[in-house]
Design a protein around this motif. Structure first.
Motif, PDB file in Angstrom:
ATOM      1  N   ASP A  54      -5.051  -5.387 -10.341  1.00 39.60           N
ATOM      2  CA  ASP A  54      -4.518  -6.449 -11.196  1.00 39.60           C
ATOM      3  C   ASP A  54      -3.035  -6.264 -11.519  1.00 39.60           C
ATOM      4  O   ASP A  54      -2.382  -7.178 -12.018  1.00 39.60           O
ATOM      5  CB  ASP A  54      -5.344  -6.609 -12.470  1.00 39.60           C
ATOM      6  N   GLU A  55      -2.488  -5.087 -11.209  1.00 36.27           N
ATOM      7  CA  GLU A  55      -1.056  -4.832 -11.393  1.00 36.27           C
ATOM      8  C   GLU A  55      -0.232  -5.294 -10.189  1.00 36.27           C
ATOM      9  O   GLU A  55       0.990  -5.356 -10.261  1.00 36.27           O
ATOM     10  CB  GLU A  55      -0.797  -3.335 -11.608  1.00 36.27           C
ATOM     11  N   LEU A  56      -0.892  -5.584  -9.076  1.00 38.55           N
ATOM     12  CA  LEU A  56      -0.190  -5.930  -7.835  1.00 38.55           C
ATOM     13  C   LEU A  56       0.141  -7.418  -7.801  1.00 38.55           C
ATOM     14  O   LEU A  56      -0.366  -8.182  -6.989  1.00 38.55           O
ATOM     15  CB  LEU A  56      -1.034  -5.525  -6.620  1.00 38.55           C
ATOM     16  N   THR A  57       1.031  -7.807  -8.684  1.00 34.89           N
ATOM     17  CA  THR A  57       1.459  -9.200  -8.790  1.00 34.89           C
ATOM     18  C   THR A  57       2.940  -9.305  -8.462  1.00 34.89           C
ATOM     19  O   THR A  57       3.687  -8.335  -8.614  1.00 34.89           O
ATOM     20  CB  THR A  57       1.234  -9.726 -10.221  1.00 34.89           C
ATOM     21  N   PRO A  58       3.377 -10.483  -8.033  1.00 34.24           N
ATOM     22  CA  PRO A  58       4.814 -10.656  -7.800  1.00 34.24           C
ATOM     23  C   PRO A  58       5.648 -10.301  -9.034  1.00 34.24           C
ATOM     24  O   PRO A  58       6.708  -9.704  -8.916  1.00 34.24           O
ATOM     25  CB  PRO A  58       4.936 -12.140  -7.449  1.00 34.24           C
ATOM     26  N   GLN A  59       5.150 -10.632 -10.208  1.00 32.80           N
ATOM     27  CA  GLN A  59       5.873 -10.325 -11.440  1.00 32.80           C
ATOM     28  C   GLN A  59       6.156  -8.829 -11.562  1.00 32.80           C
ATOM     29  O   GLN A  59       7.220  -8.439 -12.037  1.00 32.80           O
ATOM     30  CB  GLN A  59       5.062 -10.799 -12.643  1.00 32.80           C
ATOM     31  N   ASN A  60       5.239  -7.990 -11.102  1.00 30.32           N
ATOM     32  CA  ASN A  60       5.400  -6.541 -11.218  1.00 30.32           C
ATOM     33  C   ASN A  60       6.092  -5.908 -10.024  1.00 30.32           C
ATOM     34  O   ASN A  60       6.511  -4.746 -10.116  1.00 30.32           O
ATOM     35  CB  ASN A  60       4.034  -5.873 -11.402  1.00 30.32           C
ATOM     36  N   LEU A  61       6.224  -6.632  -8.913  1.00 30.67           N
ATOM     37  CA  LEU A  61       6.723  -6.025  -7.673  1.00 30.67           C
ATOM     38  C   LEU A  61       7.904  -6.744  -7.035  1.00 30.67           C
ATOM     39  O   LEU A  61       8.391  -6.305  -5.999  1.00 30.67           O
ATOM     40  CB  LEU A  61       5.585  -5.945  -6.641  1.00 30.67           C
TER      41      LEU A  61
ATOM     42  N   VAL B 231       0.841  -1.197   0.000  1.00 32.19           N
ATOM     43  CA  VAL B 231       0.000   0.000   0.000  1.00 32.19           C
ATOM     44  C   VAL B 231       0.880   1.253   0.000  1.00 32.19           C
ATOM     45  O   VAL B 231       0.635   2.206  -0.750  1.00 32.19           O
ATOM     46  CB  VAL B 231      -0.976   0.005   1.197  1.00 32.19           C
ATOM     47  N   THR B 232       1.921   1.259   0.818  1.00 37.43           N
ATOM     48  CA  THR B 232       2.848   2.393   0.868  1.00 37.43           C
ATOM     49  C   THR B 232       3.544   2.576  -0.472  1.00 37.43           C
ATOM     50  O   THR B 232       3.632   3.701  -0.998  1.00 37.43           O
ATOM     51  CB  THR B 232       3.894   2.185   1.983  1.00 37.43           C
ATOM     52  N   LEU B 233       4.034   1.498  -1.042  1.00 34.67           N
ATOM     53  CA  LEU B 233       4.714   1.526  -2.329  1.00 34.67           C
ATOM     54  C   LEU B 233       3.800   2.103  -3.410  1.00 34.67           C
ATOM     55  O   LEU B 233       4.182   3.017  -4.144  1.00 34.67           O
ATOM     56  CB  LEU B 233       5.149   0.103  -2.693  1.00 34.67           C
ATOM     57  N   VAL B 234       2.580   1.605  -3.487  1.00 32.93           N
ATOM     58  CA  VAL B 234       1.621   2.067  -4.492  1.00 32.93           C
ATOM     59  C   VAL B 234       1.313   3.550  -4.301  1.00 32.93           C
ATOM     60  O   VAL B 234       1.274   4.325  -5.257  1.00 32.93           O
ATOM     61  CB  VAL B 234       0.330   1.219  -4.447  1.00 32.93           C
ATOM     62  N   SER B 235       1.117   3.945  -3.067  1.00 34.58           N
ATOM     63  CA  SER B 235       0.815   5.343  -2.770  1.00 34.58           C
ATOM     64  C   SER B 235       1.955   6.261  -3.196  1.00 34.58           C
ATOM     65  O   SER B 235       1.739   7.282  -3.856  1.00 34.58           O
ATOM     66  CB  SER B 235       0.535   5.499  -1.273  1.00 34.58           C
ATOM     67  N   GLU B 236       3.167   5.920  -2.833  1.00 34.44           N
ATOM     68  CA  GLU B 236       4.338   6.734  -3.170  1.00 34.44           C
ATOM     69  C   GLU B 236       4.531   6.837  -4.686  1.00 34.44           C
ATOM     70  O   GLU B 236       4.773   7.923  -5.216  1.00 34.44           O
ATOM     71  CB  GLU B 236       5.597   6.172  -2.514  1.00 34.44           C
ATOM     72  N   LEU B 237       4.432   5.701  -5.370  1.00 33.74           N
ATOM     73  CA  LEU B 237       4.628   5.705  -6.821  1.00 33.74           C
ATOM     74  C   LEU B 237       3.515   6.468  -7.531  1.00 33.74           C
ATOM     75  O   LEU B 237       3.771   7.209  -8.485  1.00 33.74           O
ATOM     76  CB  LEU B 237       4.710   4.273  -7.352  1.00 33.74           C
ATOM     77  N   SER B 238       2.291   6.307  -7.056  1.00 38.97           N
ATOM     78  CA  SER B 238       1.158   7.007  -7.669  1.00 38.97           C
ATOM     79  C   SER B 238       1.306   8.509  -7.544  1.00 38.97           C
ATOM     80  O   SER B 238       1.091   9.249  -8.507  1.00 38.97           O
ATOM     81  CB  SER B 238      -0.153   6.559  -7.019  1.00 38.97           C
ATOM     82  N   MET B 239       1.677   8.954  -6.360  1.00 40.65           N
ATOM     83  CA  MET B 239       1.835  10.396  -6.145  1.00 40.65           C
ATOM     84  C   MET B 239       3.014  10.964  -6.930  1.00 40.65           C
ATOM     85  O   MET B 239       2.920  12.031  -7.528  1.00 40.65           O
ATOM     86  CB  MET B 239       1.997  10.702  -4.654  1.00 40.65           C
TER      87      MET B 239
ATOM     88  N   THR C 137      10.232  -0.721 -11.664  1.00 41.13           N
ATOM     89  CA  THR C 137      10.555   0.324 -12.636  1.00 41.13           C
ATOM     90  C   THR C 137       9.882   0.046 -13.971  1.00 41.13           C
ATOM     91  O   THR C 137       9.298   0.944 -14.592  1.00 41.13           O
ATOM     92  CB  THR C 137      12.077   0.450 -12.824  1.00 41.13           C
ATOM     93  N   LYS C 138       9.938  -1.182 -14.427  1.00 45.05           N
ATOM     94  CA  LYS C 138       9.305  -1.563 -15.689  1.00 45.05           C
ATOM     95  C   LYS C 138       7.795  -1.319 -15.630  1.00 45.05           C
ATOM     96  O   LYS C 138       7.207  -0.809 -16.587  1.00 45.05           O
ATOM     97  CB  LYS C 138       9.600  -3.036 -15.986  1.00 45.05           C
ATOM     98  N   THR C 139       7.188  -1.650 -14.518  1.00 41.89           N
ATOM     99  CA  THR C 139       5.744  -1.451 -14.344  1.00 41.89           C
ATOM    100  C   THR C 139       5.398   0.029 -14.364  1.00 41.89           C
ATOM    101  O   THR C 139       4.451   0.449 -15.038  1.00 41.89           O
ATOM    102  CB  THR C 139       5.267  -2.110 -13.032  1.00 41.89           C
ATOM    103  N   VAL C 140       6.158   0.843 -13.648  1.00 42.61           N
ATOM    104  CA  VAL C 140       5.905   2.283 -13.621  1.00 42.61           C
ATOM    105  C   VAL C 140       6.067   2.874 -15.018  1.00 42.61           C
ATOM    106  O   VAL C 140       5.220   3.657 -15.470  1.00 42.61           O
ATOM    107  CB  VAL C 140       6.834   3.000 -12.609  1.00 42.61           C
ATOM    108  N   LYS C 141       7.115   2.500 -15.729  1.00 40.42           N
ATOM    109  CA  LYS C 141       7.318   3.002 -17.091  1.00 40.42           C
ATOM    110  C   LYS C 141       6.148   2.619 -17.990  1.00 40.42           C
ATOM    111  O   LYS C 141       5.658   3.440 -18.768  1.00 40.42           O
ATOM    112  CB  LYS C 141       8.620   2.453 -17.677  1.00 40.42           C
ATOM    113  N   ARG C 142       5.711   1.381 -17.896  1.00 40.48           N
ATOM    114  CA  ARG C 142       4.597   0.909 -18.722  1.00 40.48           C
ATOM    115  C   ARG C 142       3.322   1.692 -18.415  1.00 40.48           C
ATOM    116  O   ARG C 142       2.600   2.123 -19.317  1.00 40.48           O
ATOM    117  CB  ARG C 142       4.377  -0.587 -18.502  1.00 40.48           C
ATOM    118  N   LEU C 143       3.060   1.916 -17.140  1.00 43.23           N
ATOM    119  CA  LEU C 143       1.855   2.659 -16.750  1.00 43.23           C
ATOM    120  C   LEU C 143       1.951   4.124 -17.167  1.00 43.23           C
ATOM    121  O   LEU C 143       0.961   4.711 -17.609  1.00 43.23           O
ATOM    122  CB  LEU C 143       1.612   2.521 -15.250  1.00 43.23           C
ATOM    123  N   LYS C 144       3.124   4.710 -17.034  1.00 41.70           N
ATOM    124  CA  LYS C 144       3.306   6.099 -17.478  1.00 41.70           C
ATOM    125  C   LYS C 144       3.092   6.209 -18.980  1.00 41.70           C
ATOM    126  O   LYS C 144       2.432   7.130 -19.444  1.00 41.70           O
ATOM    127  CB  LYS C 144       4.699   6.618 -17.119  1.00 41.70           C
TER     128      LYS C 144
END
Length: 82
Positions: free
Chosen positions: A53-60, A36-44, A67-74
């Motif tokens: 559905d993005e909160l998978t071991p593969q993405n985290l 939850v902290t990680l998602v909040s920090e990255l989102s802000m 980093t790959k997940t954040v780039k893809r979402l951006k």
């Protein structure tokens, strides 16, 4: 971008070694509150929405996966790469 994400997460979650672990979720280093902290920090910081559905071991599981997940979402939001 990787360095900024690492800096952000090390500040928010100093008890976790993001630089050496390749199994943050699988090894239990990221628990539900940490995620939850990680998602909040990255989102802000990056202006992204991280869906459940993005909160998978593969993405985290590692700083590189995060980093790959954040780039893809951006990129999905049409923002320029940092």
């Amino acid at each position: 971008m990787r360095e900024r994400i690492l800096e952000l997460l090390e500040t928010a979650l100093p008890q976790i070694d993001f630089t050496t672990s390749a199994a943050l979720v699988d090894d239990g280093l990221l628990d539900s509150l940490s995620i939850v902290t990680l998602v909040s920090e990255l989102s802000m910081e990056f202006g992204i929405m991280i869906d459940l559905d993005e909160l998978t071991p593969q993405n985290l599981n590692s700083i590189d996966a995060i980093t790959k997940t954040v780039k893809r979402l951006k990129d999905g939001y049409g923002q320029a790469d940092c």
